[in-house]
Design an enzyme around this catalytic site. Structure first.
Site, PDB file in Angstrom:
ATOM      1  N   GLU A  21       0.804  -1.230   0.000  1.00 37.01           N
ATOM      2  CA  GLU A  21       0.000   0.000   0.000  1.00 37.01           C
ATOM      3  C   GLU A  21       0.839   1.284   0.000  1.00 37.01           C
ATOM      4  O   GLU A  21       0.666   2.160   0.843  1.00 37.01           O
ATOM      5  CB  GLU A  21      -0.980  -0.007   1.183  1.00 37.01           C
ATOM      6  CG  GLU A  21      -1.978  -1.153   1.057  1.00 37.01           C
ATOM      7  CD  GLU A  21      -3.048  -1.174   2.138  1.00 37.01           C
ATOM      8  OE1 GLU A  21      -3.132  -0.227   2.934  1.00 37.01           O
ATOM      9  OE2 GLU A  21      -3.803  -2.156   2.177  1.00 37.01           O
ATOM     10  N   ASN A  34       2.574  -4.806  -3.397  1.00 36.62           N
ATOM     11  CA  ASN A  34       1.162  -5.168  -3.243  1.00 36.62           C
ATOM     12  C   ASN A  34       0.342  -3.912  -2.954  1.00 36.62           C
ATOM     13  O   ASN A  34       0.777  -3.052  -2.177  1.00 36.62           O
ATOM     14  CB  ASN A  34       1.072  -6.135  -2.047  1.00 36.62           C
ATOM     15  CG  ASN A  34      -0.285  -6.749  -1.857  1.00 36.62           C
ATOM     16  OD1 ASN A  34      -0.924  -7.205  -2.815  1.00 36.62           O
ATOM     17  ND2 ASN A  34      -0.763  -6.771  -0.610  1.00 36.62           N
ATOM     18  N   HIS A  75     -10.033  -6.016  -2.319  1.00 30.79           N
ATOM     19  CA  HIS A  75     -11.042  -6.008  -1.248  1.00 30.79           C
ATOM     20  C   HIS A  75     -12.304  -5.358  -1.810  1.00 30.79           C
ATOM     21  O   HIS A  75     -12.608  -4.208  -1.539  1.00 30.79           O
ATOM     22  CB  HIS A  75     -10.531  -5.246  -0.015  1.00 30.79           C
ATOM     23  CG  HIS A  75      -9.478  -5.995   0.707  1.00 30.79           C
ATOM     24  ND1 HIS A  75      -9.745  -7.149   1.397  1.00 30.79           N
ATOM     25  CD2 HIS A  75      -8.153  -5.773   0.842  1.00 30.79           C
ATOM     26  CE1 HIS A  75      -8.628  -7.607   1.932  1.00 30.79           C
ATOM     27  NE2 HIS A  75      -7.647  -6.801   1.600  1.00 30.79           N
ATOM     28  N   GLU A  80      -5.728 -10.640  -1.967  1.00 32.04           N
ATOM     29  CA  GLU A  80      -6.543 -10.481  -0.752  1.00 32.04           C
ATOM     30  C   GLU A  80      -8.033 -10.389  -1.062  1.00 32.04           C
ATOM     31  O   GLU A  80      -8.762  -9.611  -0.443  1.00 32.04           O
ATOM     32  CB  GLU A  80      -6.115  -9.210   0.004  1.00 32.04           C
ATOM     33  CG  GLU A  80      -4.639  -9.133   0.298  1.00 32.04           C
ATOM     34  CD  GLU A  80      -4.238  -7.966   1.198  1.00 32.04           C
ATOM     35  OE1 GLU A  80      -5.118  -7.335   1.805  1.00 32.04           O
ATOM     36  OE2 GLU A  80      -3.032  -7.696   1.283  1.00 32.04           O
ATOM     37  N   ASP A 130     -11.855 -10.375  -1.131  1.00 37.00           N
ATOM     38  CA  ASP A 130     -13.122 -10.642  -0.462  1.00 37.00           C
ATOM     39  C   ASP A 130     -14.160  -9.701  -1.057  1.00 37.00           C
ATOM     40  O   ASP A 130     -13.817  -8.709  -1.685  1.00 37.00           O
ATOM     41  CB  ASP A 130     -13.056 -10.555   1.080  1.00 37.00           C
ATOM     42  CG  ASP A 130     -12.375  -9.320   1.619  1.00 37.00           C
ATOM     43  OD1 ASP A 130     -12.358  -8.281   0.925  1.00 37.00           O
ATOM     44  OD2 ASP A 130     -11.880  -9.375   2.770  1.00 37.00           O
TER      45      ASP A 130
END
Ligand code: XIL
Length: 382
Positions: free
Chosen positions: A161, A215, A252, A296, A298
């Site tokens: 990030e 990432n 996400h 990651e 979701d």
């Protein structure tokens, strides 16, 4: 059991409300996700967190469906590096042994992250660090952690990030002529934008064979300010021969693409647009000679009870399949990693109050449409 995984978040369960006992559990005679992915030469991963209490269902489900784990918090500097001269490898060793014992790949997350919540207080509370001192701290951290797991952790999120979109993120430092920027938090402030290449070089020295990743979240859409900034920055690293093997796309969804999984009249259209944009985005990073990994995923939904409407779950399934399809159809997207596979331990209800149900199985490990649809798509590719 020595290597038993335990869950830190056992105190809160993903979706509130009564257990959903209306669906059927996983069909154990069916091929698991990992086998289907392996047939396509890819891997299926999930985040894991360490346990404080044994959950007899977690480990068998994890081991049946996945062949890669990402420790969710154990490797973060705050946990692994509690004092300037002290490292605590108890949890990470346990997870590494667990992975080795079960033949899982372990993706290390994360060596560098500017957010104060991931950093130890001894580092962030001191305000008079000089740049050379901070470079030494960073290089020592990376040499020690990567060195310890040399040859065992096959891939690292070296930087997490570091990029931002000024429309959504505070602390976003934008260079003249660019729309996206760099997250101006701890490492950026103390070292400058080259902290990224300093970190990558240090990781390469500590393990020449590990795959090194940058990432980030919210760069799914091609041409978005953040994706453009990331692309420009990473292209420059590649051109200058800085060691980097790939970029991680967090996904996400429901967080960074807030409404993608929610009802709207143009939903199907937006889904198709998102798929095309994502595909183009992965392709241009592949064209630089880099891997892309989904790191990651979701897909948060408005929380129940009950968990969510059938329509929401059907849309959620389409979003999971979109992501899977885009990754596995890309030339170089070797693994598809979920930020948890059961709502029981999902981070979403805490991170985004009012949302939940973000994973492929409910709190009782009953698979949702997303699980079944992912398998249907994988089977169609065999
Ligand atoms: C999250 C963890 O899942 C939570 O347990 C923790 O409280 C906060 O961090 N992007 C990342 C991950 O790169 O490290 C974050 O993990 C989720 C967002």
């Amino acid at each position: 059991m020595r290597n038993r995984l335990c869950l830190l978040w056992v105190l809160y369960a993903g979706c509130s409300g009564p257990p959903d006992d209306s669906s059927t559990p996983v069909d154990l005679t069916d091929e698991p996700l990992r086998e289907l992915a392996q047939s396509l030469g890819r891997r299926m991963g999930s985040v894991v967190n360490p346990l404080i209490e044994p959950d007899p269902a977690f480990e068998p489900n994890l081991l049946r469906e996945f062949d890669l784990i990402i420790p969710g918090n154990a490797f973060k500097p705050k946990n692994i590096h509690p004092h300037l001269d002290t490292f605590d490898f108890s949890l990470t060793d346990e997870m590494m042994d667990f992975a080795s014992e079960h033949g899982l790949e372990l993706h290390g997350h994360t060596l560098t992250w500017g957010k104060a919540s991931s950093l130890p207080a001894w580092l962030t509370s001191r305000t008079d660090w000089t740049r050379p001192e901070l470079i030494a701290v960073l290089e020592n951290h990376i040499a020690t952690v990567v060195g310890r797991y040399r040859g065992r952790v096959f891939a690292w999120d070296v930087v997490n990030e570091a990029f931002c979109d000024p429309a959504y993120e505070a602390n976003c430092v934008v260079t003249a002529g660019e729309d996206g920027g760099m997250d101006g938090s701890f490492w950026y402030q103390g070292i400058g934008p080259d902290f990224i290449e300093i970190a990558l070089e240090a990781a390469r020295r500590a393990d020449p064979d590990a795959m090194l990743y940058v990432n980030d979240n919210g760069w799914e859409l091609n041409g978005s300010p953040k994706a453009s900034k990331l692309y420009a920055y990473v292209s420059d690293l590649v051109t200058r021969g800085v060691p980097i093997d790939g970029v991680g796309i967090q996904m996400h969804w429901g967080m960074t693409m807030a409404d993608l999984a929610l009802p709207s009249p143009e939903w199907q259209l937006r889904l198709e647009e998102a798929a095309a944009s994502l595909r183009a985005n992965l392709q241009r990073f592949n064209d630089l000679g880099l891997d892309v990994r989904v790191t990651e995923l979701d897909v948060a939904l408005p929380d129940g009870p009950p968990c969510s409407s059938e329509q929401d779950l059907a849309r959620q399934a389409e979003v999971f399949v979109l992501a899977l399809r885009t990754c596995f159809e890309a030339r170089r997207c070797p693994s598809f990693n979920l930020w948890g596979f059961t709502d029981k331990y999902s981070w979403i209800p805490e991170a985004r109050p009012g949302y939940g149900c973000a994973t492929i199985m409910d709190s009782n490990y009953v698979p949702k449409p997303a699980y079944h649809e992912m398998k249907t798509w994988l089977r169609s590719r065999l």
